[in-house]
Design a protein around this motif. Structure first.
Motif, PDB file in Angstrom:
ATOM      1  N   LYS A 151       1.050  -1.543  -0.414  1.00 46.92           N
ATOM      2  CA  LYS A 151       0.069  -0.373  -0.284  1.00 46.92           C
ATOM      3  C   LYS A 151       0.665   1.780  -0.132  1.00 46.92           C
ATOM      4  O   LYS A 151       2.198   1.183   0.657  1.00 46.92           O
ATOM      5  CB  LYS A 151      -0.643   0.354   1.143  1.00 46.92           C
ATOM      6  CG  LYS A 151      -2.176  -1.137   1.166  1.00 46.92           C
ATOM      7  CD  LYS A 151      -2.669  -1.303   3.204  1.00 46.92           C
ATOM      8  CE  LYS A 151      -4.058  -1.879   2.719  1.00 46.92           C
ATOM      9  NZ  LYS A 151      -5.065  -2.245   3.545  1.00 46.92           N
ATOM     10  N   THR A 152       0.812   2.481  -0.365  1.00 47.33           N
ATOM     11  CA  THR A 152       1.276   3.211  -0.184  1.00 47.33           C
ATOM     12  C   THR A 152       1.448   3.803   0.982  1.00 47.33           C
ATOM     13  O   THR A 152      -0.278   3.350   1.290  1.00 47.33           O
ATOM     14  CB  THR A 152       0.380   4.405  -1.716  1.00 47.33           C
ATOM     15  OG1 THR A 152       0.385   4.340  -2.643  1.00 47.33           O
ATOM     16  CG2 THR A 152       0.819   6.272  -1.074  1.00 47.33           C
ATOM     17  N   PRO A 153       2.187   4.038   1.215  1.00 47.45           N
ATOM     18  CA  PRO A 153       1.825   4.377   3.158  1.00 47.45           C
ATOM     19  C   PRO A 153       1.302   6.452   3.125  1.00 47.45           C
ATOM     20  O   PRO A 153       2.366   7.029   3.420  1.00 47.45           O
ATOM     21  CB  PRO A 153       4.142   4.554   3.011  1.00 47.45           C
ATOM     22  CG  PRO A 153       4.028   4.857   1.953  1.00 47.45           C
ATOM     23  CD  PRO A 153       3.687   4.281   0.452  1.00 47.45           C
ATOM     24  N   SER A 237       3.631  19.370  -6.782  1.00 48.52           N
ATOM     25  CA  SER A 237       4.708  18.658  -7.436  1.00 48.52           C
ATOM     26  C   SER A 237       3.342  17.188  -7.077  1.00 48.52           C
ATOM     27  O   SER A 237       3.172  17.808  -6.048  1.00 48.52           O
ATOM     28  CB  SER A 237       5.516  17.936  -7.022  1.00 48.52           C
ATOM     29  OG  SER A 237       6.440  17.026  -7.500  1.00 48.52           O
ATOM     30  N   PRO A 238       2.735  16.479  -8.542  1.00 45.33           N
ATOM     31  CA  PRO A 238       1.983  15.624  -8.240  1.00 45.33           C
ATOM     32  C   PRO A 238       2.423  14.858  -7.328  1.00 45.33           C
ATOM     33  O   PRO A 238       3.867  14.409  -7.757  1.00 45.33           O
ATOM     34  CB  PRO A 238       1.648  15.283  -8.783  1.00 45.33           C
ATOM     35  CG  PRO A 238       2.686  15.732 -10.005  1.00 45.33           C
ATOM     36  CD  PRO A 238       3.306  16.811  -9.719  1.00 45.33           C
ATOM     37  N   MET A 239       1.827  14.173  -6.368  1.00 41.40           N
ATOM     38  CA  MET A 239       2.721  13.367  -5.169  1.00 41.40           C
ATOM     39  C   MET A 239       2.134  11.727  -4.835  1.00 41.40           C
ATOM     40  O   MET A 239       1.244  11.290  -5.156  1.00 41.40           O
ATOM     41  CB  MET A 239       2.808  13.661  -3.734  1.00 41.40           C
ATOM     42  CG  MET A 239       3.900  15.075  -3.771  1.00 41.40           C
ATOM     43  SD  MET A 239       4.994  14.691  -4.345  1.00 41.40           S
ATOM     44  CE  MET A 239       6.130  13.973  -2.591  1.00 41.40           C
ATOM     45  N   GLY A 240       2.760  10.652  -4.841  1.00 39.24           N
ATOM     46  CA  GLY A 240       2.473   9.551  -4.231  1.00 39.24           C
ATOM     47  C   GLY A 240       2.219  10.179  -2.849  1.00 39.24           C
ATOM     48  O   GLY A 240       2.740   8.964  -2.229  1.00 39.24           O
ATOM     49  N   MET A 241       1.318  10.298  -2.627  1.00 38.77           N
ATOM     50  CA  MET A 241       0.756  10.127  -1.657  1.00 38.77           C
ATOM     51  C   MET A 241      -0.313  10.451  -1.147  1.00 38.77           C
ATOM     52  O   MET A 241      -1.656  10.906  -1.918  1.00 38.77           O
ATOM     53  CB  MET A 241       1.707  11.780  -1.041  1.00 38.77           C
ATOM     54  CG  MET A 241       3.348  11.826  -0.586  1.00 38.77           C
ATOM     55  SD  MET A 241       3.765  13.330   0.069  1.00 38.77           S
ATOM     56  CE  MET A 241       3.538  13.062   1.616  1.00 38.77           C
TER      57      MET A 241
END
Length: 544
Positions: A151-153, A237-241
């Protein structure tokens, strides 16, 4: 979705296209439906049924991707909410290898009969394709991982945040811009959740939950006397968050000409700064064309990395597979085979990495079930590797894939997509202010803007949102119309200094297009502020 709903889910619609070049697909659903998970046990039962059927029909290998893709897009302008869309796309993609050739089929009808029919179509397609092969597919070996998950943390699931709170944030930002003299402001928040289940005849059953977020805006101000206008886009910035990206921490702040953050973003501060800087842009003098030493902030340099390093090191592009749509690459195999092609100066080191938390490309496993990793692409200025998938690995002498396979949706064929490609920071202590004070004639450029690059990713020009003139080690004021021109090799060989890791930040592309039919993916690029000496600069606004 409930288990019963999952089995009976059959429709696939097209969501309203409410933003230019933004892909939208799926059924319009309520936000609450996003939070109802699908039973993993059911997905495994379906996968086992497909894998068994594919093998019985003659497939030597098969993989299954059961995907649930959810998108929430919120668009505002000034005091108005222009659009709120919650869309969902759900289905299964089946890829098989039979008689040495690939076959693929997909369906959103999740009953056993439809799924088995799609399996048969995939195998039949592979057998027909095999008659046209010049040589069979060579698939790198891949061990099975059994039942695993990733999973994305995230700290705060953005889909759990009430829409009202998100709208309030966007409208508050708009209000700040208008109160500070903006003529217009467009504001948006893009949220994506990919719930992906992968299974293969190698013995992997991989369940992944991937989250991405991108808040962005454009502030415009018009000079009523002259009719001229200037804009400044968000420096986010687009992020994986998750939603925590929009809750900045004090210790993450980087002080400079603009307020930016390391994996955090303060939209209200950025929009305030943007509105003031648009005033400066209206009054700024045109840049004088010539040779300059450039100081490029990560908010600008990431896009140059994406276009001039990320794309030309895609092995499918190198091999000519993308020639019809996106072009080829000047980084041909002979340059890699020589082991001495001087891509950049000795300071230039690029790593590919799909493991870095918070990045757009971070996943546990790619869409071929390969565990992700990091590796060198450029080492001490020399081209040392590319980006590969399982059927490409043998071409550059690898025994295993580098984990670069991705599909936009369950109904798309997975193929080679860019990992995070980042410039390593300098090893010696160096801050942007120290870099600037040693420059006699230069430009300090921030933010992504217009650009162009040729089909081989060689000749290019890039401009910026903000550009400041440097004279004798001091910033003397803003200039406009500046764009730097170079070819990729001469540009990266002109790199003379890179700030240390304390200045390292991420940029990224949220909707990076490739392939036919076209697919989009998301990828991050990290770097610290970097200096390039003697680069040609043109004035894009000067009248001839």
């Amino acid at each position: 979705m409930k288990r019963r709903d999952f089995l009976q889910y059959t429709s696939l619609g097209l969501g309203a296209a409410f933003a230019s070049n933004i892909p939208v697909f799926g059924n319009i659903v309520s936000p609450e439906q996003f939070l109802e998970p699908v039973d993993t046990r059911l997905k495994k039962q379906i996968a086992d049924m497909v894998l068994t059927a594919a093998k019985s029909r003659g497939a030597s290998y098969a993989d299954v991707r059961i995907g649930r893709y959810m998108r929430q897009y919120i668009i505002t302008r000034e005091k108005n909410v222009e659009s709120i869309t919650n869309s969902e796309s759900y289905g299964i993609g089946i890829r098989v290898l039979a008689n040495g050739s690939w076959g693929f089929a997909a369906t959103d009808k999740m009953d056993n009969e439809s799924i088995l029919k799609a399996t048969t179509i995939a195998v039949d397609m592979a057998k027909v394709n095999a008659k046209l092969l010049s040589e069979p597919v060579k698939l790198a070996l891949q061990k099975g991982y059994g039942e695993v998950s990733w999973k994305t943390p995230i700290e705060k699931n953005a889909f759990e945040i009430p829409i009202k709170d998100k709208v309030d944030l966007l409208l508050t930002a708009n209000g700040i811009a208008m109160a500070n003299g903006a003529t217009y402001i467009n504001n948006a928040m893009y949220l994506i959740n990919e719930q992906k289940y992968f299974a293969s005849t190698d013995g992997s059953y991989i369940d992944q939950d991937v989250h991405r977020i991108w808040p962005t805006f454009t502030v415009t101000k018009t000079d009523t006397k002259t009719g001229k206008f200037e804009t400044r886009n968000s420096l986010s910035s687009p992020m994986g968050m998750g939603y925590e990206y929009l809750i900045p921490r004090e210790q993450d702040k980087m002080k400079g000409l603009v307020t930016v953050y390391n994996k955090r973003y303060d939209m209200l501060e950025d929009v305030k700064a943007a509105t003031l800087q648009v005033d400066e842009k209206l009054k700024a003098k045109p840049v004088e064309p010539g040779k300059y030493d450039l100081v490029l902030d990560p908010t600008n340099l990431f896009l140059t990395i994406h276009e001039s390093v990320g794309h030309p090191t895609e092995l499918d592009r190198v091999l000519g597979y993308e020639a019809n749509y996106a072009g080829t690459s000047f980084l041909t195999l002979d340059k890699w085979e020589s082991k001495k092609f001087k891509f950049g100066s000795k300071l230039v080191n690029f790593k590919a990495d799909k493991t870095d938390p918070g990045t757009l490309g971070a996943v546990g496993y790619d869409d071929e079930g390969v565990k992700t990793k990091e590796w060198d692409i450029i080492k001490d200025g020399i081209l040392v590797s590319y980006q590969t998938t399982r059927d490409q690995a043998h071409i550059i002498g690898l025994n295993e894939s580098q984990g670069c396979s991705y599909a936009e949706s369950w109904n798309s064929v997975q193929f080679q997509r860019m990992p995070n490609v980042s410039l390593e920071p300098g090893k010696s202590p160096l801050k942007p202010a120290d870099m600037i004070k040693n420059i006699e004639k230069g430009l300090y450029m921030l933010g992504r803007n217009s650009y162009s690059i040729d089909q081989q990713r060689y000749n290019f020009q890039f401009s910026s949102q903000l550009c400041y003139e440097i004279i004798n080690g001091k910033i003397t004021g803003m200039v406009k119309g500046a764009a730097y021109q170079a070819n990729t090799q001469e540009f990266w060989n002109s790199c003379t200094a890179i700030c240390d890791k304390s200045d390292y930040r991420l940029g990224g592309s949220f909707f990076d297009g490739k392939g036919q039919p076209s697919q989009v993916s998301a990828v991050s690029h990290g770097c610290s502020t970097t200096r390039f000496n003697g680069v040609s600069v043109i004035n894009t606004g000067r009248k001839i």
